[in-house]
Write a protein that holds these residues in place. Sequence first.
Motif, PDB file in Angstrom:
ATOM      1  N   ILE A 135     -15.922 -73.038  39.916  1.00 41.44           N
ATOM      2  CA  ILE A 135     -17.243 -72.534  39.490  1.00 41.44           C
ATOM      3  C   ILE A 135     -17.093 -71.570  38.323  1.00 41.44           C
ATOM      4  CG2 ILE A 135     -19.194 -71.084  40.196  1.00 41.44           C
ATOM      5  CD1 ILE A 135     -18.837 -72.377  43.039  1.00 41.44           C
ATOM      6  N   VAL A 136     -16.175 -70.617  38.459  1.00 40.11           N
ATOM      7  CA  VAL A 136     -15.974 -69.621  37.400  1.00 40.11           C
ATOM      8  C   VAL A 136     -15.522 -70.316  36.115  1.00 40.11           C
ATOM      9  CG1 VAL A 136     -14.554 -67.658  36.670  1.00 40.11           C
ATOM     10  CG2 VAL A 136     -15.584 -67.683  38.954  1.00 40.11           C
ATOM     11  N   HIS A 137     -14.609 -71.259  36.222  1.00 38.13           N
ATOM     12  CA  HIS A 137     -14.129 -71.972  35.042  1.00 38.13           C
ATOM     13  C   HIS A 137     -15.279 -72.721  34.367  1.00 38.13           C
ATOM     14  CE1 HIS A 137     -12.187 -75.168  32.703  1.00 38.13           C
ATOM     15  NE2 HIS A 137     -11.311 -74.214  32.439  1.00 38.13           N
ATOM     16  N   ALA A 138     -16.087 -73.410  35.144  1.00 44.15           N
ATOM     17  CA  ALA A 138     -17.217 -74.155  34.569  1.00 44.15           C
ATOM     18  C   ALA A 138     -18.195 -73.218  33.878  1.00 44.15           C
ATOM     19  CB  ALA A 138     -17.929 -74.947  35.659  1.00 44.15           C
ATOM     20  N   LEU A 139     -18.476 -72.081  34.479  1.00 44.48           N
ATOM     21  CA  LEU A 139     -19.404 -71.127  33.873  1.00 44.48           C
ATOM     22  C   LEU A 139     -18.798 -70.490  32.631  1.00 44.48           C
ATOM     23  CD1 LEU A 139     -20.919 -69.481  37.074  1.00 44.48           C
ATOM     24  CD2 LEU A 139     -21.981 -71.173  35.557  1.00 44.48           C
ATOM     25  N   GLN A 140     -17.494 -70.217  32.639  1.00 44.24           N
ATOM     26  CA  GLN A 140     -16.850 -69.676  31.445  1.00 44.24           C
ATOM     27  C   GLN A 140     -16.871 -70.702  30.313  1.00 44.24           C
ATOM     28  OE1 GLN A 140     -12.912 -68.413  32.935  1.00 44.24           O
ATOM     29  NE2 GLN A 140     -13.412 -66.447  31.987  1.00 44.24           N
ATOM     30  N   SER A 141     -16.761 -71.970  30.646  1.00 42.53           N
ATOM     31  CA  SER A 141     -16.757 -73.015  29.621  1.00 42.53           C
ATOM     32  C   SER A 141     -18.099 -73.104  28.920  1.00 42.53           C
ATOM     33  CB  SER A 141     -16.400 -74.364  30.240  1.00 42.53           C
ATOM     34  OG  SER A 141     -15.096 -74.327  30.737  1.00 42.53           O
ATOM     35  N   ASP A 142     -19.195 -73.079  29.695  1.00 41.24           N
ATOM     36  CA  ASP A 142     -20.534 -73.176  29.092  1.00 41.24           C
ATOM     37  C   ASP A 142     -21.590 -72.906  30.155  1.00 41.24           C
ATOM     38  OD1 ASP A 142     -22.770 -73.632  27.593  1.00 41.24           O
ATOM     39  OD2 ASP A 142     -22.193 -75.633  26.931  1.00 41.24           O
ATOM     40  N   LEU A 188     -11.230 -56.834   8.810  1.00 36.05           N
ATOM     41  CA  LEU A 188     -12.273 -57.850   8.841  1.00 36.05           C
ATOM     42  C   LEU A 188     -11.773 -59.028   9.664  1.00 36.05           C
ATOM     43  CD1 LEU A 188     -13.660 -57.853   5.201  1.00 36.05           C
ATOM     44  CD2 LEU A 188     -14.799 -57.045   7.275  1.00 36.05           C
ATOM     45  N   ILE A 189     -12.613 -59.542  10.536  1.00 37.17           N
ATOM     46  CA  ILE A 189     -12.260 -60.677  11.387  1.00 37.17           C
ATOM     47  C   ILE A 189     -12.772 -61.946  10.718  1.00 37.17           C
ATOM     48  CG2 ILE A 189     -12.602 -61.759  13.638  1.00 37.17           C
ATOM     49  CD1 ILE A 189     -13.006 -58.870  14.743  1.00 37.17           C
ATOM     50  N   ARG A 190     -11.894 -62.875  10.478  1.00 38.20           N
ATOM     51  CA  ARG A 190     -12.289 -64.128   9.838  1.00 38.20           C
ATOM     52  C   ARG A 190     -12.893 -65.075  10.858  1.00 38.20           C
ATOM     53  NH1 ARG A 190      -9.494 -69.072   8.536  1.00 38.20           N
ATOM     54  NH2 ARG A 190     -10.585 -70.071   6.817  1.00 38.20           N
ATOM     55  N   ASN A 191     -12.187 -65.331  11.947  1.00 38.66           N
ATOM     56  CA  ASN A 191     -12.642 -66.209  13.023  1.00 38.66           C
ATOM     57  C   ASN A 191     -12.151 -65.650  14.340  1.00 38.66           C
ATOM     58  OD1 ASN A 191     -13.923 -68.457  11.602  1.00 38.66           O
ATOM     59  ND2 ASN A 191     -11.871 -68.863  10.802  1.00 38.66           N
ATOM     60  N   GLU A 192     -12.840 -66.022  15.411  1.00 38.97           N
ATOM     61  CA  GLU A 192     -12.435 -65.625  16.752  1.00 38.97           C
ATOM     62  C   GLU A 192     -12.554 -66.856  17.642  1.00 38.97           C
ATOM     63  OE1 GLU A 192     -13.211 -61.821  19.649  1.00 38.97           O
ATOM     64  OE2 GLU A 192     -14.820 -62.443  18.325  1.00 38.97           O
ATOM     65  N   TYR A 193     -11.558 -67.072  18.487  1.00 39.32           N
ATOM     66  CA  TYR A 193     -11.536 -68.249  19.347  1.00 39.32           C
ATOM     67  C   TYR A 193     -11.369 -67.802  20.793  1.00 39.32           C
ATOM     68  CZ  TYR A 193     -10.384 -70.086  14.744  1.00 39.32           C
ATOM     69  OH  TYR A 193     -10.385 -70.368  13.405  1.00 39.32           O
ATOM     70  N   GLU A 194     -12.088 -68.419  21.695  1.00 37.87           N
ATOM     71  CA  GLU A 194     -11.988 -68.103  23.118  1.00 37.87           C
ATOM     72  C   GLU A 194     -12.044 -69.387  23.928  1.00 37.87           C
ATOM     73  OE1 GLU A 194     -14.967 -65.381  24.452  1.00 37.87           O
ATOM     74  OE2 GLU A 194     -14.505 -63.907  22.915  1.00 37.87           O
ATOM     75  N   HIS A 195     -11.546 -69.313  25.133  1.00 36.28           N
ATOM     76  CA  HIS A 195     -11.676 -70.407  26.094  1.00 36.28           C
ATOM     77  C   HIS A 195     -11.514 -69.836  27.489  1.00 36.28           C
ATOM     78  CE1 HIS A 195      -7.353 -70.729  27.061  1.00 36.28           C
ATOM     79  NE2 HIS A 195      -7.169 -70.409  25.797  1.00 36.28           N
ATOM     80  N   PRO A 196     -11.907 -70.602  28.511  1.00 41.03           N
ATOM     81  CA  PRO A 196     -11.782 -70.108  29.889  1.00 41.03           C
ATOM     82  C   PRO A 196     -10.329 -69.852  30.260  1.00 41.03           C
ATOM     83  CG  PRO A 196     -13.170 -72.053  29.800  1.00 41.03           C
ATOM     84  CD  PRO A 196     -12.550 -71.896  28.441  1.00 41.03           C
ATOM     85  N   PHE A 197     -10.137 -68.891  31.115  1.00 41.00           N
ATOM     86  CA  PHE A 197      -8.825 -68.569  31.642  1.00 41.00           C
ATOM     87  C   PHE A 197      -8.248 -69.798  32.329  1.00 41.00           C
ATOM     88  CE2 PHE A 197      -6.362 -66.292  35.117  1.00 41.00           C
ATOM     89  CZ  PHE A 197      -5.314 -65.936  34.295  1.00 41.00           C
ATOM     90  N   HIS A 198      -7.012 -70.195  31.991  1.00 37.90           N
ATOM     91  CA  HIS A 198      -6.431 -71.440  32.493  1.00 37.90           C
ATOM     92  C   HIS A 198      -6.323 -71.502  34.007  1.00 37.90           C
ATOM     93  CE1 HIS A 198      -5.574 -73.220  28.667  1.00 37.90           C
ATOM     94  NE2 HIS A 198      -4.948 -72.132  28.254  1.00 37.90           N
ATOM     95  N   GLU A 199      -6.081 -70.365  34.669  1.00 38.41           N
ATOM     96  CA  GLU A 199      -5.917 -70.385  36.112  1.00 38.41           C
ATOM     97  C   GLU A 199      -7.143 -70.972  36.794  1.00 38.41           C
ATOM     98  OE1 GLU A 199      -5.492 -67.326  39.833  1.00 38.41           O
ATOM     99  OE2 GLU A 199      -4.561 -66.771  37.946  1.00 38.41           O
ATOM    100  N   PHE A 200      -8.300 -70.827  36.173  1.00 38.34           N
ATOM    101  CA  PHE A 200      -9.537 -71.310  36.775  1.00 38.34           C
ATOM    102  C   PHE A 200      -9.736 -72.799  36.583  1.00 38.34           C
ATOM    103  CE2 PHE A 200     -11.060 -66.821  35.889  1.00 38.34           C
ATOM    104  CZ  PHE A 200     -10.723 -66.392  37.155  1.00 38.34           C
ATOM    105  N   ASP A 201      -8.945 -73.433  35.715  1.00 36.50           N
ATOM    106  CA  ASP A 201      -9.072 -74.855  35.471  1.00 36.50           C
ATOM    107  C   ASP A 201      -8.312 -75.589  36.559  1.00 36.50           C
ATOM    108  OD1 ASP A 201      -9.440 -77.382  34.544  1.00 36.50           O
ATOM    109  OD2 ASP A 201      -8.397 -77.082  32.642  1.00 36.50           O
ATOM    110  N   VAL A 202      -8.976 -75.822  37.682  1.00 30.07           N
ATOM    111  CA  VAL A 202      -8.297 -76.414  38.834  1.00 30.07           C
ATOM    112  C   VAL A 202      -8.024 -77.897  38.633  1.00 30.07           C
ATOM    113  CG1 VAL A 202      -9.128 -74.709  40.484  1.00 30.07           C
ATOM    114  CG2 VAL A 202     -10.510 -76.744  40.022  1.00 30.07           C
ATOM    115  N   ASP A 203      -8.605 -78.507  37.582  1.00 32.77           N
ATOM    116  CA  ASP A 203      -8.347 -79.929  37.320  1.00 32.77           C
ATOM    117  C   ASP A 203      -7.137 -80.143  36.426  1.00 32.77           C
ATOM    118  OD1 ASP A 203     -10.537 -80.768  38.808  1.00 32.77           O
ATOM    119  OD2 ASP A 203     -11.908 -80.574  37.105  1.00 32.77           O
ATOM    120  N   ALA A 204      -6.672 -79.074  35.754  1.00 32.66           N
ATOM    121  CA  ALA A 204      -5.576 -79.233  34.789  1.00 32.66           C
ATOM    122  C   ALA A 204      -4.253 -79.455  35.477  1.00 32.66           C
ATOM    123  CB  ALA A 204      -5.487 -77.991  33.898  1.00 32.66           C
TER     124      ALA A 204
END
Length: 155
Positions: A13-20, A139-155
């Motif tokens: 649930i947390v991973h899915a919500l972090q994703s979008d 100055l920040i050019r770009n910033e990238y984020e993604h869900p914490f891997h531990e929460f990706d129970v399908d990986a």
Amino acid sequence: MSEDPMDDLDRRIVHALQSDARKTSASDIADEAGVSASTVRNRIRNLEEQGILSGYTPEVNYEEAGYQLLTLIVCTAPIPDREELAREALEVPGVVAVREIMTGTENVHVEAIGTDGDDLSRIGQDLNALGLEIVDEDLIRNEYEHPFHEFDVDA
């Protein structure tokens, strides 16, 4: 009580919500997890009550919104005043995020947005007036984020 406050369904649930969180419904999560949507909604409510989930913040593209300059301002605050100064920094117009860092120096990181150098100068002056010593500005050019891997129970 278990040492781990979350089980595999909670992590999913947390991973899915972090994703979008905006485009992910309880039904979507339930279908992928093989449980009912009401189970997912109950789990989300429990995660919120436990303080594990505390908000659903939109991701803003500041450049598209007319704020071309996103900057990281690295500051030093006296340790006894660090938390208070970090909270006060959030009130400075243009400041969008503040992080307290567990070091003796360079222990407050401020993200700020502006349309031009004058905006950033004013923000720096306001932070200085609060009692934060500015160590660096980047100055920040770009910033990238993604869900914490531990929460990706399908990986």
